[in-house]
Motif scaffolding. Structure first.
Motif, short mmCIF file in Angstrom:
data_model
loop_
_atom_site.label_atom_id
_atom_site.label_comp_id
_atom_site.label_asym_id
_atom_site.label_seq_id
_atom_site.Cartn_x
_atom_site.Cartn_y
_atom_site.Cartn_z
N PRO A 115 -0.26 -5.17 -6.36
CA PRO A 115 -1.07 -6.13 -6.92
C PRO A 115 -2.36 -6.38 -5.92
N ASP A 116 -2.13 -6.33 -4.58
CA ASP A 116 -3.38 -6.42 -3.74
C ASP A 116 -4.36 -5.26 -3.84
N GLU A 119 -6.36 -5.68 -7.23
CA GLU A 119 -7.45 -6.83 -7.00
C GLU A 119 -8.46 -6.34 -6.41
N LYS A 120 -8.28 -5.57 -5.37
CA LYS A 120 -9.46 -4.78 -4.71
C LYS A 120 -10.21 -3.68 -5.69
N LYS A 122 -10.25 -3.95 -8.70
CA LYS A 122 -11.00 -4.71 -9.78
C LYS A 122 -12.31 -5.15 -9.54
#
Length: 130
Positions: A115-116, A119-120, A122
């Motif tokens: 998920p990290d 997000e990066k 994205k």
């Protein structure tokens, strides 16, 4: 009936797990290998920037061809358009500086599990769209 039937999801698989409305696509199957959490740390910012630029271009190509494929009169015409789209998407990734097709697919794979990283990625895609 599927509009596009290509082996190994060549045009398929929007990165829904990332929550990206952009719909970046995998160009070839990523190897089915167990990825450790340290894998995401191995992608440099430059690779992620290159991925984002390629993903935006791949999405634009996909969008352009989807309407043509949907309007095609025959299955053969759809397949020809799908093949042409695949070649253009592959070219977009190959022409991206600092990233390979394998890197592109590895980033998609890793981001779908981290998920990290997702997000990066994205954020990088949003910046590349501007």
């Amino acid at each position: 009936m599927s509009i596009i039937r290509l082996p190994a999801a060549a045009l398929a698989a929007p990165i829904a797990a990332l929550g990206l409305a952009l719909g970046a696509t995998a160009l070839a199957p990523a190897p089915a290998v167990a990825q450790s959490e340290t894998q995401s740390a191995s992608f440099t910012d430059d690779q992620l920037d290159s991925f984002a630029v390629a993903a935006v271009e791949v999405s634009d190509i996909r969008t352009r061809y989807m309407s043509q494929i949907q309007g095609a009169g025959s299955e053969e015409e759809k397949q020809a358009l799908a093949k042409q789209a695949q070649q253009e998407m592959l070219g977009a990734v190959k022409n991206a500086q600092g990233i390979t097709v394998e890197d592109y697919n590895a980033i998609i794979q890793a981001a779908s599990q981290d998920p990290d990283l997702a997000e990066k990625v994205k954020g990088k895609i949003e910046a590349a769209k501007q």
